[in-house]
Write an enzyme that holds these catalytic residues in place. Structure first.
Site, short mmCIF file in Angstrom:
data_model
loop_
_atom_site.label_atom_id
_atom_site.label_comp_id
_atom_site.label_asym_id
_atom_site.label_seq_id
_atom_site.Cartn_x
_atom_site.Cartn_y
_atom_site.Cartn_z
N GLY A 264 0.83 -1.19 0.00
CA GLY A 264 0.00 0.00 0.00
C GLY A 264 0.86 1.24 0.00
O GLY A 264 2.07 1.17 -0.22
N GLY B 137 3.86 1.00 2.54
CA GLY B 137 4.93 0.04 2.38
C GLY B 137 4.38 -1.34 2.08
O GLY B 137 3.37 -1.48 1.40
N VAL B 138 5.03 -2.38 2.60
CA VAL B 138 4.70 -3.76 2.24
C VAL B 138 4.24 -4.52 3.48
O VAL B 138 4.75 -4.30 4.58
CB VAL B 138 5.91 -4.46 1.59
CG1 VAL B 138 5.57 -5.89 1.19
CG2 VAL B 138 6.40 -3.66 0.38
N ASP C 184 -10.23 7.08 7.63
CA ASP C 184 -9.80 6.40 6.41
C ASP C 184 -10.47 5.03 6.29
O ASP C 184 -9.83 4.05 5.92
CB ASP C 184 -8.28 6.25 6.38
CG ASP C 184 -7.75 5.97 4.97
OD1 ASP C 184 -8.47 6.27 3.99
OD2 ASP C 184 -6.63 5.46 4.85
#
EC number: 2.7.11.-
Length: 645
Positions: A357, A360-361, A473
């Protein structure tokens, strides 16, 4: 921009370059060009179309595989034509953020101007009151040329210039043949003593044909050569339709898509007697050093024994500002050491990778005691900094609910920012809901359970926990599913704590995901619990229909799902929106009630949206229940192909 000193020039027909001074420094990453095609009236129709653009264009661009969107809104004389292109090496989250910031900057730096172009490091924006042709010749309308102040030395200039021309032409060829993104990056070995490598990037808007893209880039190559940019330590030419960039350092993300060899290295000089003596001397030093190894090992052992204590001390020190002692005690028990996480993820190997995303991972990990975890490793360049990390840690550590993801631990060693959560076998909701095959796993019972679980989790955050929290979010990718498809809300990096008597906050930093944002937040930065309620409404409609909140839906327009749902609802055709993969295996009255609740949650006025406790009451009610009346929601319609010549 990652540069010491850049000079700029605008080759802009009818556009004014807004710069206080040249050269451009690191702090100035934005280049706005204000057009002279006229002004619009504040709060008029054209202004309203720009506001719709601000809420929708970031979603369309960031959700596209090519990170590109173009279209129009409104009718002549107030029609607005827009184009947004994100750099091919960025990600969806960064793309949405960049486009949103560009739209806001356009209005602030070019107030009430109808035609504006904004160049940022990772995105390009143009909006105007006329269409923009898909043509190489249109690229010079609003072009910006920038170059590094320093020339390369005269000794290497001929070879350097030849290498740059070879590299940018090859990169342009690569970009033109990329049928999806029209994007390419390259590197070329040069000279270890001056510039070990030269790097380049080329990109066109993906709606251009390969030949048109190459022609557009060829024009830029010509400008670079004739303008002597190729003798500088860096240069770029930015146009709306295509752009080209080279540097003597890596300035893009990821590995280069192509690598060119440099000049053949000179043969190594023969070994001399002096060289042999040097070798013998090194051997003697090594022999003398051997007896000290035991002492070194003992020192290392002593250091290793104190590492765990120092890790915890470092973590507490990093997060100490604005944190109470009780908060720090709850956090200290969550500290994990880096070696444990490396072992759990096979040193963050690709086969353990679950997804990626804007942060990062994420990797799957297995702790020594057998517990499965999801390891979120924030990228060094992640926008989620220490404040967001602290927010997530201190909130999640205090929250405890079946529909919120559970935090297992944190690691801050060696400049890493790593969070470990309980592992959710079915990953995030979007990976199932928007997959043509996996969506069949979700029958109506599973979907209703997911809707119910999300609603209960939000009620806990808003009303039932010791804190009053707005998530900010909520979206399909932030809802995780366990093996039984029970939902858990995740990712609290943007969450905000409200005082019990606080109803609304205004922020100048709008963060989140466009498409799930309420109008008052996206346009004015106003947020409250009703922001999460709006996002929940969008999620409900996505879960019922199996569709994302934006798409063409079989028409010649790109519209959001709220618009489609409202049109069907007011025409008594809402049943047609239900995901076909459900067949006829669902209770019609319950599905229609959920659609009604979804539309109720996306009402344009926050006061008209229900509290989550009211939503849960409506969801759990049986029999005939009279739900509140609906008003027309806010949405945006985008014509497909409107920018075609």
């Amino acid at each position: 921009m990652s540069m010491a000193c850049y000079y700029l020039a605008a080759a802009a027909a009818g556009l004014a370059l807004l710069l206080l001074h040249a050269p451009l420094t690191d702090a100035q990453t934005l280049v706005p060009l204000c057009g002279d095609s006229g002004n619009y009236t504040e709060h008029g129709t054209y202004h309203a179309n720009i506001q719709y653009l601000a809420t929708s264009l970031p979603s369309y661009a960031s959700s596209s595989p090519s990170l590109f969107a173009s279209g129009s809104s409104g009718t002549v004389p107030d029609a607005i034509y827009a184009l947004a292109l994100c750099r091919g090496d960025t990600n969806s989250s960064s793309c949405a953020t960049c486009v949103a910031a560009a739209i806001q900057s356009a209005q602030e730096l070019c107030p009430l101007v109808k035609t504006v172009i904004v160049y940022d490091d990772t995105c390009i924006l143009r909006f105007a009151n006329d269409a923009f042709p898909i043509s190489p010749t249109s690229n010079s309308q609003g072009m910006v040329v920038a170059w590094k102040a320093q020339n390369v030395s005269a000794a290497v200039a001929p070879a350097f210039e030849a290498a740059v021309v070879r590299l940018i032409n090859t990169t342009a060829d690569y970009a033109a043949t990329d049928s999806v993104r029209r994007f390419g990056t390259g590197e070329e070995a040069f000279d270890e003593t001056t510039f070990p490598k030269i790097y380049s990037l080329a990109q066109c808007t993906p709606d251009m044909a390969a030949t048109a893209c190459r022609s557009c880039l060829e024009d830029i190559v010509g400008r670079m050569v004739s303008g002597n940019l190729i003798g500088r330590m860096g240069g770029r030419v930015l146009g709306v339709r295509c752009n080209l960039w080279f540097e003597v350092y890596p300035f893009f993300s990821g590995r280069s898509l192509l690598q060119l060899p440099g000049p053949s290295p000179s043969p190594a000089p023969p070994v001399t007697a002096a060289g042999e003596r040097s070798k013998n001397k090194r051997s003697a030093i090594l022999a003398i050093s051997m007896p000290t190894i035991a002492l070194v090992l003992a020192t290392i052992a002593a250091w290793f024994c104190s590492t765990s204590w120092r890790r915890r001390r470092l973590a507490r020190k990093t997060l100490r500002p604005k944190s109470s002692e009780d908060e720090m005690q709850s956090f200290a028990s969550l500290v994990l050491d880096l070696q444990t996480l490396r072992t759990a993820t096979d040193n963050f190997s690709e086969h353990k990778r679950l997804g990626e995303g804007g942060f990062g991972v994420v990797y799957k990990g297995d702790l020594p005691e057998g517990q499965e975890i999801a390891v979120k490793r924030l990228a060094q360049t992640s926008r989620q900094g220490i404040e967001e990390l602290k927010t997530e840690l201190l909130l999640v550590a205090k929250l405890n609910h079946n529909n919120l993801v559970r935090l297992i631990g944190v690691c801050l060693e060696e400049n890493e920012k790593i969070l470990a959560y309980e592992y959710m076998p079915n990953r995030s909701l979007d990976t199932i809901l928007f997959d043509a095959e996996r969506i069949k796993e979700l029958d109506w019972g599973q979907r209703f359970k997911i809707i119910n679980g999300i609603a209960r989790g939000l009620q806990y955050l808003h009303e039932d926990s010791q804190l009053k929290i707005v998530h900010r979010d909520l979206k399909a990718s932030n809802v995780l599913l366990d093996s039984a498809y029970n939902p858990k809300i995740s990712d609290f990096g943007l969450a905000k704590i409200f005082e019990r008597d606080q109803s609304q906050v205004i922020t100048h930093r709008i963060a989140g995901t466009y498409g799930y944002m309420s109008p008052e937040y996206a346009m004015r930065g106003q947020y409250s619990m009703k922001l999460d309620v709006y996002s929940f409404g969008v999620l409900v409609l996505e879960i019922i229909t199996g569709r994302r909140n934006f798409g063409s839906y079989g028409s010649d327009h790109v519209v959001d799902l709220i618009y489609v749902t409202w049109e069907h609802w007011t025409s008594d055709k809402a049943i047609e929106l239900i995901d076909p993969s459900l067949g006829n295996h669902y209770p019609v009255d319950k599905v229609l009630k959920c659609i009604h609740i979804g539309l109720l949650c996306v009402q344009p006025k926050p006061a008209d949206r229900p509290l989550m406790s009211a939503v849960n009451a409506m969801l759990s009610s049986t029999g005939t229940v009279r739900l509140p009346c609906l008003s027309r929601p806010s949405f945006w319609v985008q014509e497909i192909g409107a920018t075609a010549s």
